[in-house]
Design a protein around this motif. Structure first.
Motif, PDB file in Angstrom:
ATOM      1  N   SER A 104      -3.311   7.433   6.511  1.00 50.03           N
ATOM      2  CA  SER A 104      -4.871   7.206   6.763  1.00 50.03           C
ATOM      3  C   SER A 104      -5.644   7.000   4.909  1.00 50.03           C
ATOM      4  O   SER A 104      -6.562   7.038   5.578  1.00 50.03           O
ATOM      5  N   VAL A 105      -4.777   7.721   4.200  1.00 51.28           N
ATOM      6  CA  VAL A 105      -5.369   7.167   2.908  1.00 51.28           C
ATOM      7  C   VAL A 105      -6.874   6.337   2.349  1.00 51.28           C
ATOM      8  O   VAL A 105      -7.632   5.872   2.398  1.00 51.28           O
ATOM      9  N   PRO A 106      -5.935   5.256   3.148  1.00 48.80           N
ATOM     10  CA  PRO A 106      -6.634   3.371   2.671  1.00 48.80           C
ATOM     11  C   PRO A 106      -8.299   3.173   3.894  1.00 48.80           C
ATOM     12  O   PRO A 106      -9.252   3.527   3.063  1.00 48.80           O
ATOM     13  N   LEU A 107      -8.044   3.979   4.865  1.00 52.20           N
ATOM     14  CA  LEU A 107      -9.935   4.183   5.618  1.00 52.20           C
ATOM     15  C   LEU A 107     -10.222   5.504   4.489  1.00 52.20           C
ATOM     16  O   LEU A 107     -11.294   5.210   3.949  1.00 52.20           O
ATOM     17  N   MET A 108     -10.432   6.666   4.220  1.00 49.29           N
ATOM     18  CA  MET A 108     -10.197   7.656   3.656  1.00 49.29           C
ATOM     19  C   MET A 108     -10.566   7.595   2.278  1.00 49.29           C
ATOM     20  O   MET A 108     -12.006   7.809   1.876  1.00 49.29           O
ATOM     21  N   MET A 109     -10.180   6.531   1.070  1.00 48.56           N
ATOM     22  CA  MET A 109     -10.474   6.208  -0.300  1.00 48.56           C
ATOM     23  C   MET A 109     -10.872   4.274  -0.080  1.00 48.56           C
ATOM     24  O   MET A 109     -11.263   4.084  -1.329  1.00 48.56           O
ATOM     25  N   ASN A 110     -11.377   4.133   0.645  1.00 48.73           N
ATOM     26  CA  ASN A 110     -12.510   2.203   1.156  1.00 48.73           C
ATOM     27  C   ASN A 110     -11.130   1.409   0.158  1.00 48.73           C
ATOM     28  O   ASN A 110     -11.788   0.852  -0.501  1.00 48.73           O
ATOM     29  N   SER A 112      -8.348  -1.851   0.518  1.00 50.86           N
ATOM     30  CA  SER A 112      -7.636  -2.614   0.843  1.00 50.86           C
ATOM     31  C   SER A 112      -6.654  -3.741   0.650  1.00 50.86           C
ATOM     32  O   SER A 112      -7.432  -3.886  -0.477  1.00 50.86           O
ATOM     33  N   GLY A 113      -5.641  -4.589   0.509  1.00 53.56           N
ATOM     34  CA  GLY A 113      -5.143  -5.904   0.216  1.00 53.56           C
ATOM     35  C   GLY A 113      -4.540  -5.528  -0.557  1.00 53.56           C
ATOM     36  O   GLY A 113      -3.552  -3.564  -0.537  1.00 53.56           O
ATOM     37  N   GLU A 114      -4.188  -6.276  -0.622  1.00 54.73           N
ATOM     38  CA  GLU A 114      -1.632  -6.216  -0.371  1.00 54.73           C
ATOM     39  C   GLU A 114      -2.199  -5.926  -2.760  1.00 54.73           C
ATOM     40  O   GLU A 114      -2.693  -6.193  -3.591  1.00 54.73           O
ATOM     41  N   PRO A 115      -1.343  -5.122  -3.016  1.00 54.74           N
ATOM     42  CA  PRO A 115      -1.450  -4.819  -3.994  1.00 54.74           C
ATOM     43  C   PRO A 115      -0.581  -5.971  -5.099  1.00 54.74           C
ATOM     44  O   PRO A 115       0.667  -6.593  -4.212  1.00 54.74           O
ATOM     45  N   MET A 116      -0.529  -6.412  -6.680  1.00 50.29           N
ATOM     46  CA  MET A 116       0.093  -6.955  -7.115  1.00 50.29           C
ATOM     47  C   MET A 116       1.308  -6.204  -7.393  1.00 50.29           C
ATOM     48  O   MET A 116       1.685  -4.643  -8.176  1.00 50.29           O
ATOM     49  N   LEU A 139       0.592  -1.872   2.317  1.00 45.58           N
ATOM     50  CA  LEU A 139       1.598  -3.160   2.706  1.00 45.58           C
ATOM     51  C   LEU A 139       1.894  -3.533   4.144  1.00 45.58           C
ATOM     52  O   LEU A 139       2.755  -4.681   4.310  1.00 45.58           O
ATOM     53  N   VAL A 140       1.447  -2.710   5.280  1.00 45.30           N
ATOM     54  CA  VAL A 140       1.588  -2.889   6.734  1.00 45.30           C
ATOM     55  C   VAL A 140       0.191  -3.528   6.951  1.00 45.30           C
ATOM     56  O   VAL A 140      -0.324  -2.393   6.507  1.00 45.30           O
TER      57      VAL A 140
END
Length: 317
Positions: A104-110, A112-116, A139-140
């Protein structure tokens, strides 16, 4: 013939017994003492343990854990990492979401997107609020469920730790999944963990599981910085009275297990908005009591790290 020279000693004292009733009848057995058994057990266990190696470029690793889910562990980890960056802008801070099944870190830290990937085939962490972030949620797809067995989880953790270009970092805050499972064991056995913060709420159910989490870290020889209590009480909007709606047993439990409550947070409806908007309270509500307490928590973590480094230098001298 010297039996003790002919048969090598394994663990324990080799004892020969001669049977006088039969010609040349000899029986051999090993007589063990407690020290022999402990030595043998330690060597057997050591064979199966991975070698603990630091993350390249990462100076300190702090775990944020909880025995039970839903106690605000990720909220604590996110705001701690951001608060550390706010009060020490020159420090490089990272945030690892080690909850493979429920990131849930992506939501709380705003974020997104696949890392390079860089030229060394390492994942470049995403950056927001000055904090380097990595999560399985990047990644998923958020709509896909992660259905993995234990070995696959360990491989994912290996990728999220040693497969990421973290350095240079002064501190990596790791948000762990609830419970006392494979993730904690793998992190503690593979990485030099500097300390752990255990998050709980005042309910008896949460505190009982908190005790198990503390016991797990003690067995893994991970030092515990202290307890963080979330939802300690609610304040009436009209009269300002504190209502301990979930009980007030955290202090007694902390005394029983010999730990300090390093910070305590009241219930605040604004925190939900911060989570949903992807803007941590340390930024969304900089003048709030919560933001001030997260800054205090960050200062305590920095002091803990500084004291630990001082003790390590003194020990070497």
């Amino acid at each position: 013939m010297n039996i003790h020279k002919a048969v090598p000693r394994v663990y324990g004292l080799l004892v020969a017994q001669f049977n006088t009733g039969l010609p040349c009848s000899i029986s051999l057995r090993l007589q063990h003492n407690k020290a022999d058994v402990n030595e043998h057990r330690a060597k057997v266990m050591a064979r199966g343990l991975p070698e603990k190696k630091p993350l390249p470029g990462v100076k300190n690793i702090i775990l944020v854990a909880s025995g039970k889910g839903g106690v605000g562990k990720t909220t604590t980890a996110v705001n701690l990492a951001c608060a550390m960056k706010v009060i020490e802008p020159d420090k490089e801070i990272g945030l690892l979401d080690a909850d493979v099944f429920g990131p849930s870190v992506p939501l709380m830290m705003n974020i997104s997107g696949e890392p390079m990937l860089n030229d060394d085939n390492l994942i470049e962490p995403l950056l927001n609020y000055g904090v380097k972030c990595m999560s399985m949620g990047l990644l998923v797809s958020g709509e896909n469920a992660v259905v993995w067995r234990g070995l696959m989880v360990m491989q994912a953790l290996e990728r999220l730790t040693r497969g990421v270009a973290w350095g240079p970092l002064d501190c990596l805050v790791v948000d762990t999944p609830p419970g006392t499972g494979d993730t904690h064991l793998s992190l503690a056995q593979n990485l030099p963990i500097d300390g752990a913060i255990v998050v709980t709420t005042p309910q008896s159910a949460a505190l009982q599981v908190t005790k198990r989490g503390v016991n797990m870290f003690e067995k893994l020889k991970v030092p515990i910085i202290g307890l963080v209590e979330n939802m300690s009480h609610a304040v009436c909007f009209k009269c300002g009275t504190r209502n301990y709606v979930f009980g007030s047993e955290t202090k007694r439990t902390a005394e029983q297990i010999g730990l300090e409550i390093i910070e305590s947070f009241e219930v605040d409806s604004n925190m939900s908005e911060c989570i949903n908007s992807g803007k941590p309270a340390i930024y969304a509500l900089p003048d709030s009591i919560h933001a001030e307490k997260y800054r205090q928590l960050a200062n305590k973590v920095f002091k803990y790290i500084s004291d630990k480094e001082t003790d390590a230098k003194a020990t070497k001298q």
